[in-house]
Design a protein around this motif. Structure first.
Motif, PDB file in Angstrom:
ATOM      1  N   GLY A  77       2.596  10.053  -5.747  1.00 24.10           N
ATOM      2  CA  GLY A  77       3.144  11.294  -5.216  1.00 24.10           C
ATOM      3  C   GLY A  77       2.738  11.602  -3.792  1.00 24.10           C
ATOM      4  O   GLY A  77       2.887  12.740  -3.330  1.00 24.10           O
ATOM      5  N   ILE A  78       2.220  10.609  -3.059  1.00 21.11           N
ATOM      6  CA  ILE A  78       1.838  10.802  -1.656  1.00 21.11           C
ATOM      7  C   ILE A  78       3.000  10.347  -0.779  1.00 21.11           C
ATOM      8  O   ILE A  78       3.483   9.218  -0.906  1.00 21.11           O
ATOM      9  N   SER A  79       3.456  11.211   0.100  1.00 23.13           N
ATOM     10  CA  SER A  79       4.678  10.950   0.858  1.00 23.13           C
ATOM     11  C   SER A  79       4.510   9.835   1.878  1.00 23.13           C
ATOM     12  O   SER A  79       3.392   9.510   2.306  1.00 23.13           O
ATOM     13  N   ALA A  80       5.651   9.296   2.287  1.00 24.05           N
ATOM     14  CA  ALA A  80       5.652   8.232   3.291  1.00 24.05           C
ATOM     15  C   ALA A  80       5.134   8.733   4.629  1.00 24.05           C
ATOM     16  O   ALA A  80       4.502   7.987   5.385  1.00 24.05           O
ATOM     17  N   GLU A  81       5.385  10.013   4.957  1.00 32.47           N
ATOM     18  CA  GLU A  81       4.931  10.524   6.255  1.00 32.47           C
ATOM     19  C   GLU A  81       3.413  10.604   6.322  1.00 32.47           C
ATOM     20  O   GLU A  81       2.823  10.370   7.387  1.00 32.47           O
ATOM     21  N   VAL A  82       2.766  10.904   5.200  1.00 31.80           N
ATOM     22  CA  VAL A  82       1.301  10.901   5.168  1.00 31.80           C
ATOM     23  C   VAL A  82       0.793   9.479   5.380  1.00 31.80           C
ATOM     24  O   VAL A  82      -0.133   9.240   6.165  1.00 31.80           O
TER      25      VAL A  82
ATOM     26  N   VAL B 147      -5.955   8.610   3.980  1.00 28.77           N
ATOM     27  CA  VAL B 147      -4.753   9.098   3.308  1.00 28.77           C
ATOM     28  C   VAL B 147      -5.078  10.299   2.427  1.00 28.77           C
ATOM     29  O   VAL B 147      -4.368  11.316   2.444  1.00 28.77           O
ATOM     30  N   ARG B 148      -6.162  10.202   1.658  1.00 30.79           N
ATOM     31  CA  ARG B 148      -6.553  11.320   0.792  1.00 30.79           C
ATOM     32  C   ARG B 148      -6.884  12.561   1.638  1.00 30.79           C
ATOM     33  O   ARG B 148      -6.569  13.696   1.253  1.00 30.79           O
ATOM     34  N   ALA B 149      -7.511  12.339   2.776  1.00 32.11           N
ATOM     35  CA  ALA B 149      -7.873  13.456   3.646  1.00 32.11           C
ATOM     36  C   ALA B 149      -6.630  14.129   4.219  1.00 32.11           C
ATOM     37  O   ALA B 149      -6.535  15.369   4.258  1.00 32.11           O
ATOM     38  N   VAL B 150      -5.661  13.319   4.671  1.00 35.92           N
ATOM     39  CA  VAL B 150      -4.434  13.887   5.235  1.00 35.92           C
ATOM     40  C   VAL B 150      -3.654  14.636   4.155  1.00 35.92           C
ATOM     41  O   VAL B 150      -3.062  15.688   4.418  1.00 35.92           O
ATOM     42  N   GLN B 151      -3.677  14.107   2.931  1.00 38.05           N
ATOM     43  CA  GLN B 151      -2.998  14.771   1.833  1.00 38.05           C
ATOM     44  C   GLN B 151      -3.587  16.167   1.597  1.00 38.05           C
ATOM     45  O   GLN B 151      -2.856  17.136   1.380  1.00 38.05           O
TER      46      GLN B 151
ATOM     47  N   PHE C 124       0.844  -1.201   0.000  1.00 41.53           N
ATOM     48  CA  PHE C 124       0.000   0.000   0.000  1.00 41.53           C
ATOM     49  C   PHE C 124       0.882   1.255   0.000  1.00 41.53           C
ATOM     50  O   PHE C 124       0.594   2.242  -0.667  1.00 41.53           O
ATOM     51  N   LYS C 125       1.952   1.193   0.767  1.00 41.77           N
ATOM     52  CA  LYS C 125       2.867   2.329   0.869  1.00 41.77           C
ATOM     53  C   LYS C 125       3.447   2.680  -0.500  1.00 41.77           C
ATOM     54  O   LYS C 125       3.489   3.845  -0.898  1.00 41.77           O
ATOM     55  N   TYR C 126       3.914   1.667  -1.229  1.00 44.08           N
ATOM     56  CA  TYR C 126       4.482   1.910  -2.559  1.00 44.08           C
ATOM     57  C   TYR C 126       3.404   2.374  -3.533  1.00 44.08           C
ATOM     58  O   TYR C 126       3.683   3.161  -4.440  1.00 44.08           O
ATOM     59  N   TYR C 127       2.202   1.882  -3.365  1.00 45.48           N
ATOM     60  CA  TYR C 127       1.082   2.304  -4.213  1.00 45.48           C
ATOM     61  C   TYR C 127       0.885   3.815  -4.102  1.00 45.48           C
ATOM     62  O   TYR C 127       0.694   4.511  -5.109  1.00 45.48           O
ATOM     63  N   TYR C 128       0.953   4.334  -2.882  1.00 48.08           N
ATOM     64  CA  TYR C 128       0.774   5.772  -2.680  1.00 48.08           C
ATOM     65  C   TYR C 128       1.987   6.570  -3.145  1.00 48.08           C
ATOM     66  O   TYR C 128       1.844   7.674  -3.671  1.00 48.08           O
ATOM     67  N   GLN C 129       3.161   6.024  -2.947  1.00 47.88           N
ATOM     68  CA  GLN C 129       4.369   6.737  -3.378  1.00 47.88           C
ATOM     69  C   GLN C 129       4.357   6.977  -4.888  1.00 47.88           C
ATOM     70  O   GLN C 129       4.797   8.028  -5.361  1.00 47.88           O
ATOM     71  N   GLU C 130       3.846   6.002  -5.642  1.00 46.59           N
ATOM     72  CA  GLU C 130       3.754   6.165  -7.094  1.00 46.59           C
ATOM     73  C   GLU C 130       2.774   7.276  -7.474  1.00 46.59           C
ATOM     74  O   GLU C 130       2.830   7.798  -8.579  1.00 46.59           O
TER      75      GLU C 130
END
Length: 581
Positions: free
Chosen positions: A433-438, A457-461, A425-431
């Motif tokens: 452009g969503i950072s690891a800290e989010v 995740v979308r909300a925190v972004q 899931f983490k790599y899915y978001y990184q692709e």
């Protein structure tokens, strides 16, 4: 000797001239050739040299000068050659700039992009002569472009009665086996034409087309034979042979796997209030086409042929579609199942594989992932997100483990499997452009529903784009440091009557209002709106820390203020742990 700030120092100065380009180039060229990514280099004759194909000549020029060297056992020269039939004579190159034009005159188009564009344009023009459109996948176009040096596309036909065979099989035979381009009509239906790309201007192009047609008709005859033979039996009959195919030595046969998929599909369907009978039946038959002759010849058609055979066997439309879709997504950006039943079976299949392989200890490590568990993990996450299902992934893993444990003696650590999937899931978001800290801010709350996780995740972004976000994140960290391991349960609720200062009273009132406003938003998974509401708390929080001493000597007052901060921390952590930001 020279003087330096640290005292006298000895030094030596010399001018060393570098080698000339003529001296460097042969070695550089050879090094570049050796670094080419060639999966299967070949040797020829008694030579120990390996390359893509046998090398017959090498041209190495610097301006008008030949640079003498031995590259791939060939002496360098200024002689090259064009098309072996159209221009077999040697070509003498005066200087490098003559190369492209000289080769083009010798019926060789050197530029790959130009050759590719010529082929693509010709395909469209030729297909238009039969009121059709070519099917041109980019990978096939690039492969054909690499095969030919003087492309001559030719229109060919095949016997129309082969159109009774599923079009996916016909297209696969034409594209993958014969490297030709099928043609479809304006409605998207396949027609009995294809385009072959020759590498020569033949004196009688008709003969070349007829040769291609004979080979194509033979290939399609095989496909039709396999299709007709398979349809002599029902899909349920084929499924009986799955016992003869081992899925994994310690996990049983494909029949065992199909049984598990069926049971897990049924339970997922129950959870979602979907049709359990269709889900169970599709799971039971989803692997049956693996024993068919057609899939034996064309493995890429697994699932696709199962859908055709299910329809022929009078299975319901939902079951047939689910069988056809359950392998999706096959790769990272592949399309997803469109039907609910198809998505359920696809999800069950991947969960069963991941849980089973983990249970026997064959966990992916480094670049080794023989069972494609990373791809399966990403696929099941994408399916859940696309369907917007409120499914608890950890409970699904527990259910799959429960189904397995009737056969396996060792306990299955589903928590470890959950962590593995969340890492994908983490790599899915990184692709995206969503950072690891989010991602980590949400992961800290350990939500186990992937769709809910995605909403957070979308909300925190979005929250991170607010001007107040940095200050609020800093405040959260400060509150966490003050509280340590203290919790609301340990401290109890803050009491308004014990609040003495204006700043703490203002924060308490703002906090109560936000609690009431955020509660229905989080219940409805509207995490973005919930986080945005927190932005209004920046001013009362800043005022609190500017004028209030939390760790006062009065124990009641101190505990009440700590309780207020604990409630604030809990409110901030409803969606994610903002201290990670």
């Amino acid at each position: 000797q020279i003087q330096t700030p640290k005292g006298p120092c000895l030094y030596y100065s010399a001018e060393v001239k570098g080698p000339t380009a003529a001296e460097c180039l042969p070695e550089l060229c050879l090094a570049a050739i050796q670094k080419l990514p060639i999966p299967k280099p070949m040797r020829w004759g008694e030579s120990e040299v390996s390359f893509v194909r046998p090398v017959h000549w090498v041209v190495l020029l610097l301006g008008r000068e030949v640079l003498p060297a031995l590259i791939l056992e060939q002496k360098t020269d200024r002689l090259t050659y064009g098309h072996r039939f159209h221009h077999p004579e040697a070509i003498v190159l005066a200087e490098p700039k003559d190369y492209v034009l000289a080769l083009q005159k010798a019926h060789v188009i050197v530029d790959f992009e130009m050759r590719q564009n010529l082929i693509a344009t010709a395909l469209t023009e030729i297909a238009a002569t039969v009121q059709g459109q070519p099917i041109v996948p980019m990978d096939l176009l690039q492969e054909v472009t690499g095969i030919v040096e003087w492309p001559v596309p030719l229109l060919c036909q095949f016997d129309p009665h082969y159109l009774t065979v599923p079009h996916e099989a016909l297209i696969l035979a034409m594209q993958h086996h014969q490297k030709t381009f099928p043609i479809r009509d304006q409605n998207g239906h396949l027609i009995a034409y294809f385009i072959s790309v020759s590498n020569i201007n033949s004196r009688d192009a008709t003969q070349v087309s007829r040769g291609n047609e004979r080979v194509m008709n033979a290939r399609l005859a095989d496909a039709k034979f396999f299709f007709d033979t398979d349809r002599k039996h029902s899909l349920a009959f084929m499924a009986q042979k799955l016992n003869e195919i081992i899925f994994h030595a310690r996990l049983g046969s494909l029949q065992n796997k199909a049984d598990r998929i069926a049971e897990l599909s049924k339970r997922i369907a129950q959870n979602l209030s979907e049709n359990t009978e269709d889900a169970y039946r599709a799971g039971l038959l989803c692997k049956a086409d693996l024993v068919s002759d057609m899939v034996g010849e064309f493995p890429e058609l697994q699932g696709t042929m199962g859908a055709y055979y299910a329809s022929h066997s009078h299975e319901t439309a939902a079951v047939a579609q689910a069988i056809g879709e359950h392998y999706q997504p096959r790769f990272a950006k592949d399309s997803l199942p469109r039907s609910k039943t198809g998505a359920i079976v696809a999800l069950a299949d991947r969960i069963d594989t991941v849980v089973g392989i983990f249970s026997v200890g064959e966990i992916p490590s480094g670049d080794k992932d023989p069972f494609a568990l990373r791809r399966a993990a990403l696929g099941l996450l994408r399916i859940i997100l696309a369907q917007k299902w409120d499914l608890d992934l950890l409970k699904l893993l527990d259910t799959a483990a429960e189904i397995y444990e009737t056969k396996l003696k060792n306990p299955i650590a589903t928590a470890a499997i959950f962590d593995f999937i969340m890492e994908r899931f983490k790599y899915y978001y990184q692709e995206q452009g969503i950072s690891a800290e989010v991602f980590n801010a949400v992961l800290a709350r350990r939500p186990t529903q992937p769709y809910d996780f995605d909403c957070r995740v979308r909300a925190v972004q979005v929250f991170c784009q607010l001007p107040e976000s940095l200050a609020l994140a800093a405040a959260h960290k400060r509150v966490s440091r003050i509280l340590g391991k203290e919790s609301v349960q340990d401290l109890g609720k803050s009491q308004e009557a014990l609040l003495q200062e204006t700043a703490e009273q203002a924060l308490w009132q703002a906090l109560q209002a936000k609690k009431q406003a955020i509660k229905p938003l989080t219940a409805a998974n509207d995490h973005e709106a919930a986080l945005c509401l927190l932005a209004d708390l920046q001013k009362p929080i800043d005022a609190f820390f500017e004028s209030i001493l939390v760790m006062v000597e009065d124990e009641k007052l101190r505990r009440n203020r700590l309780a207020l901060l604990a409630e604030l921390r809990d409110l901030f952590s409803q969606v994610a742990d903002l201290s990670y930001l």
